[in-house]
Design an enzyme around this catalytic site. Structure first.
Site, PDB file in Angstrom:
ATOM      1  N   CYS A  72       0.838  -1.206   0.000  1.00 45.74           N
ATOM      2  CA  CYS A  72       0.000   0.000   0.000  1.00 45.74           C
ATOM      3  C   CYS A  72       0.870   1.251   0.000  1.00 45.74           C
ATOM      4  O   CYS A  72       1.794   1.381   0.793  1.00 45.74           O
ATOM      5  CB  CYS A  72      -0.884  -0.007   1.234  1.00 45.74           C
ATOM      6  N   CYS A  78      -1.527   5.712   7.050  1.00 46.54           N
ATOM      7  CA  CYS A  78      -2.869   5.269   7.413  1.00 46.54           C
ATOM      8  C   CYS A  78      -2.790   4.449   8.698  1.00 46.54           C
ATOM      9  O   CYS A  78      -1.850   3.690   8.903  1.00 46.54           O
ATOM     10  CB  CYS A  78      -3.429   4.421   6.279  1.00 46.54           C
ATOM     11  N   GLN A 278     -18.361 -11.066  12.281  1.00 44.38           N
ATOM     12  CA  GLN A 278     -16.904 -11.175  12.149  1.00 44.38           C
ATOM     13  C   GLN A 278     -16.473 -10.593  10.795  1.00 44.38           C
ATOM     14  O   GLN A 278     -17.126 -10.838   9.780  1.00 44.38           O
ATOM     15  CB  GLN A 278     -16.472 -12.635  12.252  1.00 44.38           C
ATOM     16  N   TYR A 307     -22.096 -13.393  24.550  1.00 46.68           N
ATOM     17  CA  TYR A 307     -21.692 -12.384  23.558  1.00 46.68           C
ATOM     18  C   TYR A 307     -21.949 -12.984  22.165  1.00 46.68           C
ATOM     19  O   TYR A 307     -21.035 -13.142  21.367  1.00 46.68           O
ATOM     20  CB  TYR A 307     -20.213 -12.000  23.713  1.00 46.68           C
ATOM     21  N   CYS A 403     -10.431 -11.382  21.037  1.00 50.97           N
ATOM     22  CA  CYS A 403      -9.764 -10.558  20.020  1.00 50.97           C
ATOM     23  C   CYS A 403      -8.731  -9.649  20.678  1.00 50.97           C
ATOM     24  O   CYS A 403      -8.224  -8.728  20.050  1.00 50.97           O
ATOM     25  CB  CYS A 403     -10.785  -9.752  19.226  1.00 50.97           C
TER      26      CYS A 403
HETATM   27  N1  SAH Z   1     -19.934 -14.404  18.952  1.00 47.66           N
HETATM   28  C1  SAH Z   1     -20.291 -13.424  17.948  1.00 47.66           C
HETATM   29  C2  SAH Z   1     -20.070 -11.972  18.380  1.00 47.66           C
HETATM   30  C3  SAH Z   1     -18.770 -11.619  19.006  1.00 47.66           C
HETATM   31  S1  SAH Z   1     -18.416  -9.906  19.125  1.00 47.66           S
HETATM   32  C4  SAH Z   1     -19.595 -13.736  16.649  1.00 47.66           C
HETATM   33  O1  SAH Z   1     -18.703 -14.559  16.570  1.00 47.66           O
HETATM   34  O2  SAH Z   1     -19.954 -13.116  15.634  1.00 47.66           O
HETATM   35  C5  SAH Z   1     -18.896  -9.490  20.723  1.00 47.66           C
HETATM   36  C6  SAH Z   1     -20.381  -9.275  20.889  1.00 47.66           C
HETATM   37  O3  SAH Z   1     -20.605  -8.960  22.270  1.00 47.66           O
HETATM   38  C7  SAH Z   1     -20.984  -8.133  20.110  1.00 47.66           C
HETATM   39  O4  SAH Z   1     -22.098  -8.604  19.388  1.00 47.66           O
HETATM   40  C8  SAH Z   1     -21.437  -7.132  21.190  1.00 47.66           C
HETATM   41  O5  SAH Z   1     -22.618  -6.454  20.850  1.00 47.66           O
HETATM   42  C9  SAH Z   1     -21.677  -8.037  22.370  1.00 47.66           C
HETATM   43  N2  SAH Z   1     -21.580  -7.475  23.723  1.00 47.66           N
HETATM   44  C10 SAH Z   1     -20.797  -6.456  24.160  1.00 47.66           C
HETATM   45  N3  SAH Z   1     -20.910  -6.299  25.489  1.00 47.66           N
HETATM   46  C11 SAH Z   1     -21.779  -7.254  25.935  1.00 47.66           C
HETATM   47  C12 SAH Z   1     -22.299  -7.618  27.214  1.00 47.66           C
HETATM   48  N4  SAH Z   1     -21.936  -6.962  28.309  1.00 47.66           N
HETATM   49  N5  SAH Z   1     -23.149  -8.662  27.291  1.00 47.66           N
HETATM   50  C13 SAH Z   1     -23.515  -9.341  26.172  1.00 47.66           C
HETATM   51  N6  SAH Z   1     -23.067  -9.033  24.932  1.00 47.66           N
HETATM   52  C14 SAH Z   1     -22.219  -8.000  24.807  1.00 47.66           C
END
Ligand code: SAH
Length: 446
Positions: A72, A78, A278, A307, A403
């Site tokens: 890039c 960036c 993701q 989550y 992550c």
């Molecule tokens: N497991 C999913 C999402 C992971 S990202 C996947 O693989 O796609 C993390 C997620 O946690 C997001 O959707 C975010 O909105 C949610 N989140 C953030 N804080 C939270 C909390 N205190 N309780 C429940 N979910 C939460």
């Protein structure tokens, strides 16, 4: 005494958490952005703190064999990528080592960490992009600043939607849509956000506006759909808050569908504008398969997917479990998750909206216990109350998807001090060219 603006010739001993070179000048730790391990470089001190400093790379005297020409032209300016000056092999080694070191520092010993799983083609992998607009420009912010860096092509974004965002901005400008100014809180267009289902081909654009007024939107939509006749969805998102949060709560569909659908493995997923999904679908499948393998479900377990986003993990594992409960705080994501379960004809999952640290203790009090728990929190990691409830309910296995190695290390320390044992950590490269690393960790109850 080391002072600002002094020049030095140094050997780089290591790489730091941002991929920057680390050296010692008479014992004084100094970080050099853009320098690689084993290189000899000439630097200028730019910041001198009490315990450590930062120096600017002036010249490479001896080059590392891992050095590569960044693809890039805006690399280094960036804020998006920070490892493009390293070969991909070296990026992978760096990430594995970084995970090992971070865990060792927190735990006091090094658990079993497998080599990271890399990507076949580590470019153009992202399915979501959020471009700020400033004045006459669209691009990405520089590192740690809101200086806008324009770029003809981004090498980690999807090529179709990268071009779409830039074309859409030109069309909006043609119809005199003003750019938002964060200093005065005036102007209309704040961000352009794109999403694409890489396996389905469906794609979406979102115009984030400072208020509901969006002059000439019909004309803009008409031109854009003429240019991109296959576009699935055009959304206006309203955000009037003077913050760094990109999206507001209100979405108005200007054209086509309210959401896009993507496929992962054998399943279809509906993704609303405000839901998390993701960003690297190729590696997401790898990640979920590792997580599923670690869970080794036999069909008799009650599983919590905490989550849960739009329900992807719940749906991926449902056929191997007795019952799955997904918990997610963003309501539209929970709605997506419910529809996704129905769309994939999965009947043994239930999704609950709320904060995991509130919902899970309540479920436990009501007598609902998990045999296996998946947690996949945002960068800040898990709330302590949640970890305590997992410990109290004595879930047999915890699969922690993270992550952020720093918060993973912190939370693993709590779990390993309370009857859990780390079996294995598997890093997966979800974010090539950047410093970010994803990990899956299997813990079992002692
Ligand atoms: N497991 C999913 C999402 C992971 S990202 C996947 O693989 O796609 C993390 C997620 O946690 C997001 O959707 C975010 O909105 C949610 N989140 C953030 N804080 C939270 C909390 N205190 N309780 C429940 N979910 C939460």
């Amino acid at each position: 005494m080391i002072e600002k603006n002094q020049d030095f010739e140094v050997n780089i001993m290591d790489l730091g958490y941002e991929g920057e070179g680390v050296t010692k000048i008479n014992g004084y730790t100094t970080f050099v952005k853009g320098a690689l391990k084993d290189e000899k470089v000439k630097v200028k001190m730019v910041k001198v703190n009490k315990d450590y400093g930062f120096a600017k790379l002036l010249e490479i005297i001896k080059k590392s064999k891992n050095r590569e020409e960044p693809v890039c032209e805006k690399y280094g300016r960036c804020g998006g990528c920070s490892l493009q000056h390293m070969s991909y092999e070296a990026q992978l080694d760096y990430k594995t080592e970084m995970v090992k070191n971070t865990l060792k520092k927190s735990l006091g010993y090094e658990p079993l960490v497998n080599d990271i799983i890399g990507m076949g083609i580590p470019y153009h992998y992202r399915n979501k992009a959020q471009y700020p607009v400033v004045g006459e420009k669209i691009g990405f912010y520089a590192d740690r600043s809101h200086e806008l860096i324009e770029n003809k092509e981004c090498y980690i974004q999807n090529q179709l939607t990268d071009k779409l965002a830039k074309d859409a901005f030109q069309i909006a400008k043609k119809y005199s849509v003003t750019s938002y100014d964060e200093k005065t809180n005036k102007g209309i267009l704040r961000h352009i956000v794109t999403r694409i289902g890489l396996n389905s081909g469906e794609f979406m654009i979102m115009f984030v506006t400072n208020g509901e007024e969006f002059k000439s939107k019909e004309k803009i939509v008409r031109e854009l759909t003429m240019m991109y006749p296959d576009i699935t969805s055009i959304i206006q998102n309203v955000n009037t808050q003077n913050t760094n949060v990109i999206l507001g709560e209100k979405c108005i569909t200007l054209y086509g569908e309210d959401c896009i659908v993507d496929k992962l493995g054998d399943y279809k997923f509906k993704i609303s504008p405000l839901s998390f999904y993701q960003v690297n679908p190729v590696q997401t499948e790898v990640l979920y398969n590792v997580a599923k393998e670690y869970a080794a479900l036999d069909g008799n377990e009650t599983v919590f997917d905490l989550y849960s986003g739009i329900g992807t993990i719940s749906i991926f594992i449902a056929e191997n479990a007795k019952r799955v409960y997904g918990v997610e705080v963003v309501e539209p994501a929970v709605e997506d998750a419910k529809e996704n379960a129905a769309m994939n004809e999965i009947r043994n999952v239930e999704f609950i909206a709320g904060e995991a640290e509130k919902v899970v203790p309540q479920m436990y009090q009501d007598g609902i216990k998990a045999d296996v728990v998946f947690v996949d929190p945002p960068r800040k990691g898990c709330d302590e109350k949640l970890l305590q409830t997992i410990i109290d309910m004595k879930a047999k296995k915890v699969i922690y998807i993270s992550c952020n190695p720093a918060t993973l290390a912190r939370d693993l320390k709590v779990l390993t001090e309370n009857h859990y044992e780390i079996q294995v950590v598997q890093p997966v490269d979800m974010f090539p060219q950047t410093k970010h690393v994803e990990d899956v960790c299997l813990l079992t109850l002692k």
